[in-house]
Write a protein that holds these residues in place. Structure first.
Motif, short mmCIF file in Angstrom:
data_model
loop_
_atom_site.label_atom_id
_atom_site.label_comp_id
_atom_site.label_asym_id
_atom_site.label_seq_id
_atom_site.Cartn_x
_atom_site.Cartn_y
_atom_site.Cartn_z
N LYS A 1 -11.10 -32.57 -46.39
CA LYS A 1 -11.08 -32.44 -47.86
C LYS A 1 -11.80 -33.62 -48.51
O LYS A 1 -12.59 -33.42 -49.45
N ASP B 1 -6.92 -33.56 -44.28
CA ASP B 1 -7.19 -34.48 -45.39
C ASP B 1 -8.59 -35.07 -45.29
O ASP B 1 -9.30 -35.20 -46.30
N ALA C 1 4.90 -26.53 -51.11
CA ALA C 1 3.69 -25.99 -51.73
C ALA C 1 3.86 -24.53 -52.10
O ALA C 1 3.46 -24.09 -53.19
N GLU D 1 4.24 -27.44 -46.42
CA GLU D 1 4.04 -26.01 -46.67
C GLU D 1 5.17 -25.40 -47.50
O GLU D 1 4.93 -24.63 -48.44
N TRP E 1 -7.57 -20.83 -50.79
CA TRP E 1 -8.52 -21.33 -49.80
C TRP E 1 -7.83 -22.01 -48.62
O TRP E 1 -8.48 -22.69 -47.82
N ARG E 2 -6.53 -21.83 -48.51
CA ARG E 2 -5.83 -22.39 -47.35
C ARG E 2 -6.35 -21.76 -46.06
O ARG E 2 -6.59 -20.56 -45.99
N ASP F 1 -13.74 -28.95 -46.47
CA ASP F 1 -12.58 -28.10 -46.17
C ASP F 1 -12.87 -26.63 -46.46
O ASP F 1 -12.31 -25.75 -45.81
N ARG F 2 -13.74 -26.32 -47.42
CA ARG F 2 -14.06 -24.92 -47.70
C ARG F 2 -15.28 -24.44 -46.93
O ARG F 2 -15.54 -23.24 -46.86
N ASP G 1 -6.45 -22.46 -56.32
CA ASP G 1 -7.43 -22.63 -55.25
C ASP G 1 -6.79 -23.15 -53.97
O ASP G 1 -7.16 -22.74 -52.86
N SER G 2 -5.83 -24.07 -54.12
CA SER G 2 -5.20 -24.67 -52.94
C SER G 2 -4.50 -23.65 -52.07
O SER G 2 -4.38 -23.83 -50.85
N LEU G 3 -4.03 -22.56 -52.66
CA LEU G 3 -3.38 -21.50 -51.90
C LEU G 3 -4.40 -20.47 -51.41
O LEU G 3 -4.37 -20.04 -50.26
N GLU H 1 3.38 -23.52 -55.82
CA GLU H 1 2.12 -22.85 -56.12
C GLU H 1 2.30 -21.36 -56.34
O GLU H 1 1.66 -20.77 -57.20
#
Length: 521
Positions: free
Chosen positions: A432, A429, A268, A265, A395-396, A437-438, A391-393, A272
């Motif tokens: 994903k 993981d 990231a 975290e 959609w966390r 994951d979404r 997106d990675s942030l 990010e």
């Protein structure tokens, strides 16, 4: 308010205790109209001040004819404001305007029902098939609509599934157009807003950003700075990105590494967020302070209390070094405002005390800025994408303020946190890899304060138990456990047991909310 202000003419959603009230507001906003949830007994005078585009009366658990059942002021129906009554809201208006409501002899309708439209030319049902599936949830229904109402739709057990008043701008639906189970519900709500109310469609993220930048720039002086607590979650990241759009490097983001974060975290957030905005980012390493504060503590509320106090102390120490800091920004969202009783016209008393960064505004003497307080979670995600966050942030999955401490049941220690962190990373993981994951709203691992017997390599083991949890939800007020594929659960269990030293059993949480909560502590 200015004419181009997207919130200048809101749709007021009167709350009669419906479980779907926030969903109604979200569906309205999806049609580019600004919805605000208000108390059911809002006065006509206040309604005139707010100058709404429309009124929507929600459903509710009561019977309109019961003593003490919630009612609105009857004058609201005669103010010339287009009004839509849903379930209880339809029954209430019909009763007030001359109809009759009583309990259904067929014990009501619950779940899916086939609805037949009587007049397909009616604007409310434009482009809706003559017959479609709707979602019912009622024990009472309109028994006699009276001479002033025109029935618009029926089901096999409900002779007035929808109706309109002959002279007043009132429409009613016995079913729930806001839920996804009503096949054309969104279109029906859109027809009401566009064809009945003349919706100007001003509620967009582009308009929200433009208006927010104007307001922030007008409030924060040219030599003043804003401190924003960055947690790694989507709310604080979007809040900081919006502020940076308005103020640039005068926004100082403080990210406190509590030692209670998810795997990766800290790195990231720095990569990010820090590389995509002009805000200043300060990372404070305070893991040792938090672990020392939690030593020997197992009671959940005491964990939260100590983490909150430690966070305030750490944040205060850092904030003192920021010259010109007069404002503290928090990523408060609209549901937080509703549940904390923070809205003047709001529908509820305090459900929970909301705090993003403890009592920091009062502790530091800062003024509070909450630029997201009108938004729902899905709108925050859309805003984050508009602002260029990855997106990675955006959609966390949501993460509790106390971090892994409330997912590490029992005593919180560095070794136990590492076990939990590894297991959690494996579960996320696998989601994903499966492309889920979404699709799920929130997923995580929990380290239980028990050990179980196992057999590994022909030897008896007595090791830790990991619980994994995944939920599906629209608004986090209620939630159901995710029906994940068995193969995914099997792979997750195998990876955790083979990769995480000290774990010999994995279980899956199949509890809904209510009766459970999403988090375990």
């Amino acid at each position: 308010m200015e004419p181009n202000d997207p919130s200048s003419r809101p749709v007021l959603v009167l709350d009669f205790g419906a479980q779907y009230v926030q969903l109604i507001a979200r569906r309205v906003r999806e049609r580019h109209a600004f919805a605000r949830i208000v108390r059911h007994d809002i006065t006509p005078e206040r309604v005139r001040e707010l100058n709404p585009l429309a009124l929507i009366l929600s459903g509710g658990p009561r019977s309109v004819y019961e003593p003490g059942a919630p009612h609105c002021d009857p004058e609201l129906f005669r103010m010339g404001i287009p009004t839509l009554g849903i379930c209880y809201g339809m029954q209430l208006a019909t009763e007030v305007l001359g109809g009759k409501v009583k309990g259904s002899t067929a014990r009501g309708e619950y779940g899916r029902a086939e609805c037949r439209i009587l007049d397909p030319a009616e604007p409310l049902f434009r482009d809706v098939p003559r017959e479609s599936i709707v979602w019912m949830s009622h024990g009472d229904q309109v028994h006699d609509a009276g001479s002033d109402f025109v029935p618009l739709a029926v089901t096999s057990t409900c002779p007035v599934a929808a109706a309109k008043h002959k002279s007043l701008p009132f429409y009613g639906m016995q079913f729930h157009p806001e839920v996804s189970h009503t096949a054309y519900g969104s279109l029906m709500l859109g027809n009401f807003l566009d064809r009945v109310c003349g919706n100007p469609k001003l509620w967009t993220m582009e308009a929200f950003i433009e208006r927010s930048i104007e307001q922030i720039s007008a409030r924060v002086g040219p030599n003043e700075r804003v401190v924003c607590g960055l947690s790694g979650g989507v709310d604080s990241a979007v809040c900081a990105a919006l502020l940076a759009k308005a103020l640039g490097p005068r926004v100082v983001c403080v990210f406190v590494d509590t030692g209670l974060l998810r795997a990766g975290e800290r790195v990231a957030v720095a990569e990010e967020f820090g590389s995509r905005t002009s805000a200043e980012l300060r990372v404070v390493d305070a893991a040792d302070r938090f672990l020392a504060a939690l030593e020997g503590v197992t009671e959940p509320q005491e964990k939260r209390r100590r983490i909150g106090h430690t966070f305030i102390d750490v944040f205060k120490d850092e904030a003192k070094s920021i010259s010109g800091a007069h404002f503290l920004a928090q990523g408060t969202l609209y549901p937080d405002v509703i549940e904390s009783g923070g809205e003047p016209d709001g529908p509820t008393a305090t459900i929970k005390i909301h705090h993003n960064v403890g009592g920091l505004p009062e502790e530091l003497g800062f003024e509070l800025i909450e630029p997201l307080r009108d938004l729902f979670k899905d709108e925050v995600r859309r805003l984050g994408l508009e602002l260029g966050l990855p997106d990675s942030l955006v959609w966390r999955h949501p993460f509790p303020g106390p971090g892994l401490a409330v997912r590490c049941l029992g005593e919180v220690t560095a070794p136990r946190l590492e076990v939990l962190r590894q297991a959690d990373a494996i579960f996320l993981d696998e989601l994903k890899i499966a492309g889920l994951d979404r699709q799920v709203a929130q997923a995580f691992a929990v380290l239980l304060p028990i050990q179980s017997v196992g057999v590994m390599g022909d030897a008896r083991t007595y090791e830790d138990v990991i619980a994994i949890r995944s939920v599906d939800t629209e608004d986090f007020m209620t939630a159901d456990w995710s029906r994940l594929p068995h193969d995914l659960l099997a792979r997750t269990s195998t990876r955790i047991i083979n990769s995480v030293k000290g774990v010999n059993r994995v279980v899956y949480d199949v509890t809904s909310k209510p009766p459970g909560t999403i988090e375990w502590e």
